[in-house]
Design a protein around this motif. Structure first.
Motif, mmCIF file in Angstrom:
data_model
loop_
_atom_site.group_PDB
_atom_site.id
_atom_site.type_symbol
_atom_site.label_atom_id
_atom_site.label_comp_id
_atom_site.label_asym_id
_atom_site.label_seq_id
_atom_site.Cartn_x
_atom_site.Cartn_y
_atom_site.Cartn_z
ATOM 1 N N VAL A 1 -27.098 12.178 -34.235
ATOM 2 C CA VAL A 1 -25.841 11.469 -34.489
ATOM 3 C C VAL A 1 -25.980 10.045 -33.966
ATOM 4 O O VAL A 1 -26.551 9.828 -32.885
ATOM 5 N N ARG A 2 -25.472 9.094 -34.738
ATOM 6 C CA ARG A 2 -25.457 7.682 -34.329
ATOM 7 C C ARG A 2 -24.966 7.536 -32.893
ATOM 8 O O ARG A 2 -23.993 8.186 -32.506
ATOM 9 N N ALA A 3 -25.606 6.685 -32.121
ATOM 10 C CA ALA A 3 -25.296 6.564 -30.689
ATOM 11 C C ALA A 3 -23.817 6.272 -30.451
ATOM 12 O O ALA A 3 -23.196 6.854 -29.555
ATOM 13 N N ASP A 4 -23.222 5.400 -31.263
ATOM 14 C CA ASP A 4 -21.829 5.015 -31.017
ATOM 15 C C ASP A 4 -20.842 6.093 -31.450
ATOM 16 O O ASP A 4 -19.645 5.978 -31.172
ATOM 17 N N PRO B 1 -37.256 19.654 -22.808
ATOM 18 C CA PRO B 1 -36.613 20.220 -21.610
ATOM 19 C C PRO B 1 -35.559 19.317 -20.982
ATOM 20 O O PRO B 1 -34.580 19.805 -20.414
ATOM 21 N N ASP B 2 -35.711 17.992 -21.105
ATOM 22 C CA ASP B 2 -34.768 17.076 -20.462
ATOM 23 C C ASP B 2 -33.586 16.720 -21.365
ATOM 24 O O ASP B 2 -32.717 15.953 -20.957
ATOM 25 N N ASN B 3 -33.535 17.271 -22.571
ATOM 26 C CA ASN B 3 -32.466 16.913 -23.512
ATOM 27 C C ASN B 3 -31.298 17.895 -23.389
ATOM 28 O O ASN B 3 -31.085 18.754 -24.231
ATOM 29 N N ARG B 4 -30.537 17.725 -22.303
ATOM 30 C CA ARG B 4 -29.420 18.650 -22.058
ATOM 31 C C ARG B 4 -28.336 18.597 -23.133
ATOM 32 O O ARG B 4 -27.812 19.646 -23.528
ATOM 33 N N PRO B 5 -27.947 17.413 -23.634
ATOM 34 C CA PRO B 5 -26.895 17.403 -24.666
ATOM 35 C C PRO B 5 -27.276 18.255 -25.882
ATOM 36 O O PRO B 5 -26.447 18.996 -26.407
ATOM 37 N N SER B 6 -28.518 18.164 -26.306
ATOM 38 C CA SER B 6 -28.958 18.927 -27.474
ATOM 39 C C SER B 6 -29.003 20.423 -27.159
ATOM 40 O O SER B 6 -28.653 21.267 -28.007
ATOM 41 N N GLN B 7 -29.399 20.764 -25.937
ATOM 42 C CA GLN B 7 -29.400 22.179 -25.534
ATOM 43 C C GLN B 7 -27.982 22.731 -25.544
ATOM 44 O O GLN B 7 -27.747 23.875 -25.964
ATOM 45 N N ARG B 8 -27.016 21.911 -25.118
ATOM 46 C CA ARG B 8 -25.618 22.361 -25.121
ATOM 47 C C ARG B 8 -25.115 22.605 -26.542
ATOM 48 O O ARG B 8 -24.394 23.571 -26.790
ATOM 49 N N VAL B 9 -25.504 21.734 -27.481
ATOM 50 C CA VAL B 9 -25.127 21.951 -28.888
ATOM 51 C C VAL B 9 -25.693 23.281 -29.374
ATOM 52 O O VAL B 9 -24.980 24.090 -29.983
ATOM 53 N N ALA B 10 -26.969 23.539 -29.085
ATOM 54 C CA ALA B 10 -27.598 24.793 -29.521
ATOM 55 C C ALA B 10 -26.845 25.994 -28.942
ATOM 56 O O ALA B 10 -26.564 26.967 -29.655
ATOM 57 N N GLU B 11 -26.504 25.903 -27.660
ATOM 58 C CA GLU B 11 -25.791 27.019 -27.016
ATOM 59 C C GLU B 11 -24.402 27.210 -27.633
ATOM 60 O O GLU B 11 -23.967 28.336 -27.866
ATOM 61 N N LYS B 12 -23.722 26.100 -27.930
ATOM 62 C CA LYS B 12 -22.363 26.186 -28.492
ATOM 63 C C LYS B 12 -22.357 26.848 -29.865
ATOM 64 O O LYS B 12 -21.375 27.497 -30.228
ATOM 65 N N ILE B 13 -23.438 26.662 -30.644
ATOM 66 C CA ILE B 13 -23.461 27.270 -31.983
ATOM 67 C C ILE B 13 -24.157 28.644 -31.961
ATOM 68 O O ILE B 13 -24.477 29.194 -33.014
ATOM 69 N N GLY B 14 -24.387 29.172 -30.753
ATOM 70 C CA GLY B 14 -24.889 30.537 -30.639
ATOM 71 C C GLY B 14 -26.395 30.687 -30.623
ATOM 72 O O GLY B 14 -26.918 31.737 -30.983
ATOM 73 N N LEU B 15 -27.104 29.634 -30.198
ATOM 74 C CA LEU B 15 -28.559 29.710 -30.052
ATOM 75 C C LEU B 15 -28.911 29.575 -28.570
ATOM 76 O O LEU B 15 -29.138 28.473 -28.076
ATOM 77 N N TYR C 1 -19.486 15.903 -33.289
ATOM 78 C CA TYR C 1 -20.021 15.912 -34.657
ATOM 79 C C TYR C 1 -21.308 16.726 -34.768
ATOM 80 O O TYR C 1 -21.509 17.435 -35.757
ATOM 81 N N ALA C 2 -22.180 16.618 -33.776
ATOM 82 C CA ALA C 2 -23.446 17.373 -33.843
ATOM 83 C C ALA C 2 -23.169 18.870 -33.870
ATOM 84 O O ALA C 2 -23.758 19.612 -34.666
ATOM 85 N N THR C 3 -22.236 19.317 -33.024
ATOM 86 C CA THR C 3 -21.904 20.744 -32.971
ATOM 87 C C THR C 3 -21.283 21.198 -34.292
ATOM 88 O O THR C 3 -21.647 22.257 -34.827
ATOM 89 N N GLU C 4 -20.378 20.392 -34.840
ATOM 90 C CA GLU C 4 -19.712 20.737 -36.097
ATOM 91 C C GLU C 4 -20.720 20.800 -37.247
ATOM 92 O O GLU C 4 -20.703 21.730 -38.064
ATOM 93 N N ALA C 5 -21.616 19.813 -37.302
ATOM 94 C CA ALA C 5 -22.621 19.778 -38.375
ATOM 95 C C ALA C 5 -23.622 20.920 -38.217
ATOM 96 O O ALA C 5 -23.971 21.598 -39.192
ATOM 97 N N ALA C 6 -24.075 21.150 -36.980
ATOM 98 C CA ALA C 6 -25.088 22.190 -36.743
ATOM 99 C C ALA C 6 -24.529 23.577 -37.033
ATOM 100 O O ALA C 6 -25.240 24.444 -37.552
ATOM 101 N N ALA C 7 -23.248 23.807 -36.715
ATOM 102 C CA ALA C 7 -22.629 25.099 -37.008
ATOM 103 C C ALA C 7 -22.570 25.325 -38.518
ATOM 104 O O ALA C 7 -22.812 26.438 -39.006
ATOM 105 N N ALA C 8 -22.261 24.275 -39.279
ATOM 106 C CA ALA C 8 -22.226 24.388 -40.744
ATOM 107 C C ALA C 8 -23.621 24.704 -41.284
ATOM 108 O O ALA C 8 -23.770 25.513 -42.216
ATOM 109 N N ASP D 1 -28.071 12.643 -39.353
ATOM 110 C CA ASP D 1 -28.655 13.669 -40.202
ATOM 111 C C ASP D 1 -28.582 15.008 -39.481
ATOM 112 O O ASP D 1 -28.532 15.075 -38.251
ATOM 113 N N CYS D 2 -28.516 16.063 -40.261
ATOM 114 C CA CYS D 2 -28.462 17.407 -39.706
ATOM 115 C C CYS D 2 -28.924 18.350 -40.793
ATOM 116 O O CYS D 2 -28.607 18.149 -41.966
ATOM 117 N N GLY D 3 -29.687 19.356 -40.406
ATOM 118 C CA GLY D 3 -30.108 20.306 -41.415
ATOM 119 C C GLY D 3 -31.144 21.270 -40.917
ATOM 120 O O GLY D 3 -31.255 21.538 -39.717
#
Length: 172
Positions: free
Chosen positions: A101-104, A137-151, A110-117, A81-83
């Motif tokens: 995004v599903r673990a597998d 604070p410990d969720n680095r992957p999610s922080q990277r997605v935010a940074e990649k989409i300009g947040l 996909y998270a970056t693509e969906a979040a940018a949309a 899910d994303c929104g």
């Protein structure tokens, strides 16, 4: 449905639609996965996953947006899910972009693509002036997605449930 109630336009790989109760098996598997939910207080039960769907269906009606179900365009397969949801941090309510995004399927962008949309949808369809992401604070992957989409990182804060969070934000 007016334009405010439409989900974001498809991306090259992903499509968005409103959740329904028919999505309970997929959403319960996603929200019940300890790996997907490791940065949340705990995984959700099936009943809580149904409440999650109901909450988003209420948001679609009341706000014209929410978290959408994300699928692979090529196969229709469930991704996550994303929104966009209204979230209050320290007394101020902003629109937050959220993504799971599903673990597998993690690690494919996909998270970056969906979040940018969803970012573009917030700006172009909803006329939002500001967008945030509230991340543990410990969720680095999610922080990277935010940074990649300009947040970029804006500030440390405390969530409504009393947990330390990092607020990433941008003006749209």
């Amino acid at each position: 449905m007016n334009r405010h109630h439409r989900p974001p336009s498809p991306t090259p790989r992903l499509a968005f639609r409103q959740m329904t109760e028919d999505d309970l098996d997929d959403m319960a598997a996603l929200l019940g996965d300890p790996n997907v939910m490791r940065h949340y207080p705990r995984p959700m039960t099936r009943e809580e996953a149904l409440d999650w769907i109901d909450w988003n269906r209420r948001l679609y009606r009341q706000e014209g947006f929410g978290l959408w179900l994300v699928t692979l365009r090529a196969t229709g397969e469930f991704v996550g899910d994303c929104g966009l949801t209204p979230q209050e941090v320290e007394g101020v309510t902003d629109i937050e972009v959220g993504y799971r995004v599903r673990a597998d399927l993690q690690g494919n962008g996909y998270a970056t693509e969906a979040a940018a949309a969803c970012r573009d949808h917030a700006r172009d369809a909803l006329g939002a002036r500001r967008l945030i992401a509230i991340i543990r604070p410990d969720n680095r992957p999610s922080q990277r997605v935010a940074e990649k989409i300009g947040l970029p990182f804006e500030r440390d804060a405390v969530s409504r449930s009393g947990l330390p969070v990092r607020v990433h934000a941008t003006s749209l």
